[in-house]
Scaffold this motif. Sequence first.
Motif, PDB file in Angstrom:
ATOM      1  N   ASP A  66      24.797  44.748  48.141  1.00  0.00           N
ATOM      2  CA  ASP A  66      25.997  44.866  48.980  1.00  0.00           C
ATOM      3  C   ASP A  66      27.226  44.174  48.404  1.00  0.00           C
ATOM      4  N   ALA A  67      27.056  43.388  47.357  1.00  0.00           N
ATOM      5  CA  ALA A  67      28.187  42.633  46.795  1.00  0.00           C
ATOM      6  C   ALA A  67      29.078  43.554  45.963  1.00  0.00           C
ATOM      7  N   ASP A  68      30.385  43.437  46.162  1.00  0.00           N
ATOM      8  CA  ASP A  68      31.352  44.210  45.384  1.00  0.00           C
ATOM      9  C   ASP A  68      32.659  43.426  45.339  1.00  0.00           C
ATOM     10  N   PHE A  69      32.930  42.800  44.191  1.00  0.00           N
ATOM     11  CA  PHE A  69      34.109  41.945  44.055  1.00  0.00           C
ATOM     12  C   PHE A  69      35.184  42.578  43.166  1.00  0.00           C
ATOM     13  N   ARG A  70      35.074  43.876  42.918  1.00  0.00           N
ATOM     14  CA  ARG A  70      35.985  44.523  41.976  1.00  0.00           C
ATOM     15  C   ARG A  70      37.446  44.410  42.394  1.00  0.00           C
ATOM     16  N   GLU A  71      37.696  44.425  43.694  1.00  0.00           N
ATOM     17  CA  GLU A  71      39.078  44.369  44.167  1.00  0.00           C
ATOM     18  C   GLU A  71      39.565  42.947  44.392  1.00  0.00           C
ATOM     19  N   GLN A  72      38.693  41.956  44.203  1.00  0.00           N
ATOM     20  CA  GLN A  72      39.050  40.576  44.531  1.00  0.00           C
ATOM     21  C   GLN A  72      39.116  39.654  43.320  1.00  0.00           C
ATOM     22  N   LEU A  73      38.685  40.144  42.178  1.00  0.00           N
ATOM     23  CA  LEU A  73      38.584  39.277  41.004  1.00  0.00           C
ATOM     24  C   LEU A  73      39.902  38.620  40.635  1.00  0.00           C
ATOM     25  N   ALA A  74      40.995  39.326  40.812  1.00  0.00           N
ATOM     26  CA  ALA A  74      42.291  38.804  40.383  1.00  0.00           C
ATOM     27  C   ALA A  74      42.679  37.525  41.115  1.00  0.00           C
ATOM     28  N   SER A  75      42.035  37.246  42.247  1.00  0.00           N
ATOM     29  CA  SER A  75      42.363  36.035  42.998  1.00  0.00           C
ATOM     30  C   SER A  75      41.669  34.794  42.440  1.00  0.00           C
ATOM     31  N   ILE A  76      40.779  34.955  41.473  1.00  0.00           N
ATOM     32  CA  ILE A  76      40.144  33.795  40.835  1.00  0.00           C
ATOM     33  C   ILE A  76      41.173  33.115  39.941  1.00  0.00           C
ATOM     34  N   ASN A  77      41.422  31.843  40.191  1.00  0.00           N
ATOM     35  CA  ASN A  77      42.435  31.128  39.403  1.00  0.00           C
ATOM     36  C   ASN A  77      41.910  29.832  38.806  1.00  0.00           C
ATOM     37  N   VAL A  78      40.582  29.707  38.709  1.00  0.00           N
ATOM     38  CA  VAL A  78      40.002  28.577  37.982  1.00  0.00           C
ATOM     39  C   VAL A  78      39.629  29.065  36.584  1.00  0.00           C
ATOM     40  N   PRO A  79      39.586  28.179  35.598  1.00  0.00           N
ATOM     41  CA  PRO A  79      39.186  28.605  34.246  1.00  0.00           C
ATOM     42  C   PRO A  79      37.819  29.268  34.277  1.00  0.00           C
ATOM     43  N   LEU A  80      37.731  30.439  33.641  1.00  0.00           N
ATOM     44  CA  LEU A  80      36.535  31.266  33.738  1.00  0.00           C
ATOM     45  C   LEU A  80      36.034  31.654  32.350  1.00  0.00           C
ATOM     46  N   LEU A  81      34.730  31.505  32.146  1.00  0.00           N
ATOM     47  CA  LEU A  81      34.046  32.027  30.968  1.00  0.00           C
ATOM     48  C   LEU A  81      33.051  33.077  31.428  1.00  0.00           C
ATOM     49  N   VAL A  82      33.101  34.256  30.818  1.00  0.00           N
ATOM     50  CA  VAL A  82      32.160  35.340  31.091  1.00  0.00           C
ATOM     51  C   VAL A  82      31.235  35.463  29.889  1.00  0.00           C
ATOM     52  N   ILE A  83      29.924  35.457  30.128  1.00  0.00           N
ATOM     53  CA  ILE A  83      28.931  35.601  29.059  1.00  0.00           C
ATOM     54  C   ILE A  83      28.112  36.862  29.316  1.00  0.00           C
ATOM     55  N   ALA A  84      27.899  37.653  28.251  1.00  0.00           N
ATOM     56  CA  ALA A  84      27.116  38.872  28.360  1.00  0.00           C
ATOM     57  C   ALA A  84      26.059  38.908  27.271  1.00  0.00           C
ATOM     58  N   GLY A  85      25.062  39.752  27.482  1.00  0.00           N
ATOM     59  CA  GLY A  85      24.046  40.016  26.471  1.00  0.00           C
ATOM     60  C   GLY A  85      24.245  41.407  25.897  1.00  0.00           C
ATOM     61  N   SER A  86      24.288  41.511  24.588  1.00  0.00           N
ATOM     62  CA  SER A  86      24.584  42.804  23.949  1.00  0.00           C
ATOM     63  C   SER A  86      23.536  43.858  24.269  1.00  0.00           C
ATOM     64  N   GLU A  87      22.290  43.443  24.563  1.00  0.00           N
ATOM     65  CA  GLU A  87      21.205  44.386  24.832  1.00  0.00           C
ATOM     66  C   GLU A  87      20.822  44.413  26.309  1.00  0.00           C
ATOM     67  N   ASP A  88      21.708  43.955  27.165  1.00  0.00           N
ATOM     68  CA  ASP A  88      21.411  43.846  28.596  1.00  0.00           C
ATOM     69  C   ASP A  88      21.597  45.203  29.271  1.00  0.00           C
ATOM     70  N   ALA A  89      20.495  45.815  29.686  1.00  0.00           N
ATOM     71  CA  ALA A  89      20.571  47.104  30.383  1.00  0.00           C
ATOM     72  C   ALA A  89      20.808  46.934  31.877  1.00  0.00           C
ATOM     73  N   VAL A  90      20.561  45.740  32.412  1.00  0.00           N
ATOM     74  CA  VAL A  90      20.743  45.498  33.847  1.00  0.00           C
ATOM     75  C   VAL A  90      22.220  45.305  34.166  1.00  0.00           C
ATOM     76  N   THR A  91      22.858  44.421  33.436  1.00  0.00           N
ATOM     77  CA  THR A  91      24.306  44.199  33.567  1.00  0.00           C
ATOM     78  C   THR A  91      24.904  44.273  32.168  1.00  0.00           C
ATOM     79  N   PRO A  92      25.229  45.456  31.699  1.00  0.00           N
ATOM     80  CA  PRO A  92      25.716  45.638  30.327  1.00  0.00           C
ATOM     81  C   PRO A  92      27.022  44.888  30.058  1.00  0.00           C
ATOM     82  N   PRO A  93      27.377  44.714  28.789  1.00  0.00           N
ATOM     83  CA  PRO A  93      28.628  44.039  28.463  1.00  0.00           C
ATOM     84  C   PRO A  93      29.854  44.632  29.153  1.00  0.00           C
TER      85      PRO A  93
END
Length: 263
Positions: free
Chosen positions: A193-220
């Motif tokens: 049920d989570a969907d933050f696509r329209e709310q991400l821009a309101s994040i104003n703390v320093p953010l690091l996003v990490i992905a796995g190149s072979e991640d089929a569940v949550t791709p890069p």
Amino acid sequence: MAFVHLADGELHYQIDGPDDAPVLVLSNSLGTDLHMWDAQMPAFTEHFRVLRFDTRGHGRSLVTEGPYSIEQLGHDVLGLLDALHIERAHFCGLSMGGLIGQWLGINAGHRLHKLIVCNTAAKIGDPSVWNPRIETVLRDGPAAMVALRDASIARWFTPDFSAAHPAAAKKITDMLAATDPQGYAANCAAVRDADFREQLASINVPLLVIAGSEDAVTPPSGGHFIRDHVRGAEYAEFYAAHLSNVQAGAGFSDRVLAFLQAQ
């Protein structure tokens, strides 16, 4: 074992590291417990007071009737911080923990110093993925959790990693088989049920996003989306499937520390 008392039950946590160091909160993925971060602990506790917890429905924490929501799980984190008299902390969450981190960044940024979200997306999957899994787990109980464990190896680790490090892979996937079916299903609903696509821009703390190149569940691509919608966000990618902290090991830990310690 340590617990904080929430309104409807006990949340299990563990805290390690110097008493006077900044606090770093680590949030587990769906189907694991706080020990999914064991590989990071030697490096992280050199610099931080590390607070790990079992998300509601996992490990030794409370299992309440579902479905849960990411907002509910985010409030559990705030309740944990309040109970331990922690005004602000760094937060690092993976997969479902990354959804909790996004919620905190959007709704409680004043409680965060820096935020790291790993192997996650602003929206993960859709009901056609989650509803059959929820139905199966609620119907078949522990047998379904064992079946999920056996299927999770290919999703959570690349074949070369699981072949070279079978004990490390088994330690993590066994957490899934041990997860309470009711708690697991309730958390699946929270992710669904989570969907933050329209709310991400309101994040104003320093953010690091990490992905796995072979991640089929949550791709890069999901990590790219978050990075592109949060001003100033940093991005890192490792050769890994869904559990990049386990598979990338020291490389993951070093990147997180570099981000947290940067002025």
